[in-house]
Design a protein around this motif. Sequence first.
Motif, PDB file in Angstrom:
ATOM      1  N   GLY A 136       0.804  -1.227  -0.033  1.00 36.41           N
ATOM      2  CA  GLY A 136       0.408   0.164  -0.154  1.00 36.41           C
ATOM      3  C   GLY A 136       1.021   1.444   0.187  1.00 36.41           C
ATOM      4  O   GLY A 136       0.206   1.860  -0.634  1.00 36.41           O
ATOM      5  N   LEU A 137       2.341   1.088   0.777  1.00 28.57           N
ATOM      6  CA  LEU A 137       2.322   2.394   0.494  1.00 28.57           C
ATOM      7  C   LEU A 137       3.350   2.631  -0.218  1.00 28.57           C
ATOM      8  O   LEU A 137       3.780   3.582  -0.873  1.00 28.57           O
ATOM      9  CB  LEU A 137       3.754   2.149   1.855  1.00 28.57           C
ATOM     10  CG  LEU A 137       3.420   2.153   3.279  1.00 28.57           C
ATOM     11  CD1 LEU A 137       4.761   1.335   4.531  1.00 28.57           C
ATOM     12  CD2 LEU A 137       3.049   3.995   3.908  1.00 28.57           C
ATOM     13  N   ALA A 138       3.871   1.335  -0.989  1.00 27.28           N
ATOM     14  CA  ALA A 138       4.614   1.250  -2.189  1.00 27.28           C
ATOM     15  C   ALA A 138       3.457   1.896  -3.219  1.00 27.28           C
ATOM     16  O   ALA A 138       4.006   2.932  -4.271  1.00 27.28           O
ATOM     17  CB  ALA A 138       5.240  -0.057  -3.117  1.00 27.28           C
ATOM     18  N   LEU A 139       2.717   1.451  -2.994  1.00 29.53           N
ATOM     19  CA  LEU A 139       1.289   2.257  -4.249  1.00 29.53           C
ATOM     20  C   LEU A 139       1.157   3.699  -4.508  1.00 29.53           C
ATOM     21  O   LEU A 139       0.782   4.291  -5.056  1.00 29.53           O
ATOM     22  CB  LEU A 139      -0.291   1.307  -4.364  1.00 29.53           C
ATOM     23  CG  LEU A 139      -0.143  -0.449  -5.341  1.00 29.53           C
ATOM     24  CD1 LEU A 139      -1.461  -1.010  -4.343  1.00 29.53           C
ATOM     25  CD2 LEU A 139      -0.168  -0.337  -6.800  1.00 29.53           C
ATOM     26  N   SER A 140       0.743   4.167  -2.782  1.00 30.61           N
ATOM     27  CA  SER A 140       0.667   5.185  -2.646  1.00 30.61           C
ATOM     28  C   SER A 140       1.725   5.913  -3.611  1.00 30.61           C
ATOM     29  O   SER A 140       1.583   7.313  -4.002  1.00 30.61           O
ATOM     30  CB  SER A 140       0.530   5.449  -1.404  1.00 30.61           C
ATOM     31  OG  SER A 140      -1.180   5.211  -0.729  1.00 30.61           O
ATOM     32  N   GLN A 141       3.179   5.660  -2.875  1.00 31.30           N
ATOM     33  CA  GLN A 141       4.614   6.745  -3.527  1.00 31.30           C
ATOM     34  C   GLN A 141       3.989   6.444  -5.254  1.00 31.30           C
ATOM     35  O   GLN A 141       4.542   7.451  -6.067  1.00 31.30           O
ATOM     36  CB  GLN A 141       5.836   5.808  -2.771  1.00 31.30           C
ATOM     37  CG  GLN A 141       6.675   6.521  -3.324  1.00 31.30           C
ATOM     38  CD  GLN A 141       6.803   7.948  -2.677  1.00 31.30           C
ATOM     39  OE1 GLN A 141       6.517   8.078  -1.220  1.00 31.30           O
ATOM     40  NE2 GLN A 141       7.025   9.515  -3.442  1.00 31.30           N
ATOM     41  N   ASP A 142       4.371   5.262  -6.293  1.00 28.64           N
ATOM     42  CA  ASP A 142       3.835   5.434  -7.210  1.00 28.64           C
ATOM     43  C   ASP A 142       2.724   6.431  -7.889  1.00 28.64           C
ATOM     44  O   ASP A 142       3.150   6.735  -8.817  1.00 28.64           O
ATOM     45  CB  ASP A 142       3.542   3.590  -7.493  1.00 28.64           C
ATOM     46  CG  ASP A 142       4.886   2.685  -7.400  1.00 28.64           C
ATOM     47  OD1 ASP A 142       5.635   3.249  -7.279  1.00 28.64           O
ATOM     48  OD2 ASP A 142       4.614   1.775  -7.658  1.00 28.64           O
ATOM     49  N   GLN A 143       1.676   6.520  -6.857  1.00 34.00           N
ATOM     50  CA  GLN A 143       0.343   6.942  -7.729  1.00 34.00           C
ATOM     51  C   GLN A 143       0.682   8.869  -7.601  1.00 34.00           C
ATOM     52  O   GLN A 143       0.705   9.555  -8.503  1.00 34.00           O
ATOM     53  CB  GLN A 143      -0.542   6.952  -6.899  1.00 34.00           C
ATOM     54  CG  GLN A 143      -1.364   7.771  -7.170  1.00 34.00           C
ATOM     55  CD  GLN A 143      -3.189   7.155  -6.464  1.00 34.00           C
ATOM     56  OE1 GLN A 143      -2.612   7.275  -5.226  1.00 34.00           O
ATOM     57  NE2 GLN A 143      -4.141   7.615  -6.901  1.00 34.00           N
TER      58      GLN A 143
END
Length: 207
Positions: A136-143
């Motif tokens: 989730g953290l990685a997805l938020s960062q990618d977003q």
Amino acid sequence: MSSYCHHKNRRKKILYRVLAGTLIFLFIIGLTVLITWAILKPQKPHFILQDASLYAFNVTSNPTLLSTNFQLTISSRNPNSKIGIYYDKLHVFATYRSQQITYYTTIPSNYQDHKEVNLWSPFVYGTNVPVAPYNGLALSQDQANGAIWMMVKINGRVRWKVGSITTGSYNIHVTCPAYIPFGNSNAGLTIVGGVKYQLSTDCAVSV
């Protein structure tokens, strides 16, 4: 008594002959299929992830949930000149860092003739799909960075058709890397409700 034994032995001989004949027939059929298979040398189908249209992508925290909605364009080409391919219930889904992030979408069973190209446009989506906190953290960062790397996967069963003979089912696994630069408005084509991104990515196929 002697007549009975003679009759019984005769029945056994007939049974053995029938059994031997059946086994020889099956052996010849199997050998013919094997030789034909070796001569034709079947090749795996070639898959390309042509584009992805993004309609929704949203990550929430506490709990970490992901909602997505893509429409994909996937082409499959049969490279064989004498072998047809039956696709049995292919399932398409997306993963992020080895975690499944969408539901399964089913592509209906179909037949692909020699050298034929099939084009599929399935919607791949998920609503409030639980995601591991670190993902989730990685997805938020990618977003926040405006781009995401994910994998589009296709699993199912295939059968090969040689003349009038159709083989048993084999597992097929297709993996297509997908780089979606949704933070760059110039990287895609604006469509109704979303943005279409041209990908033209070759997929890895194992059968």
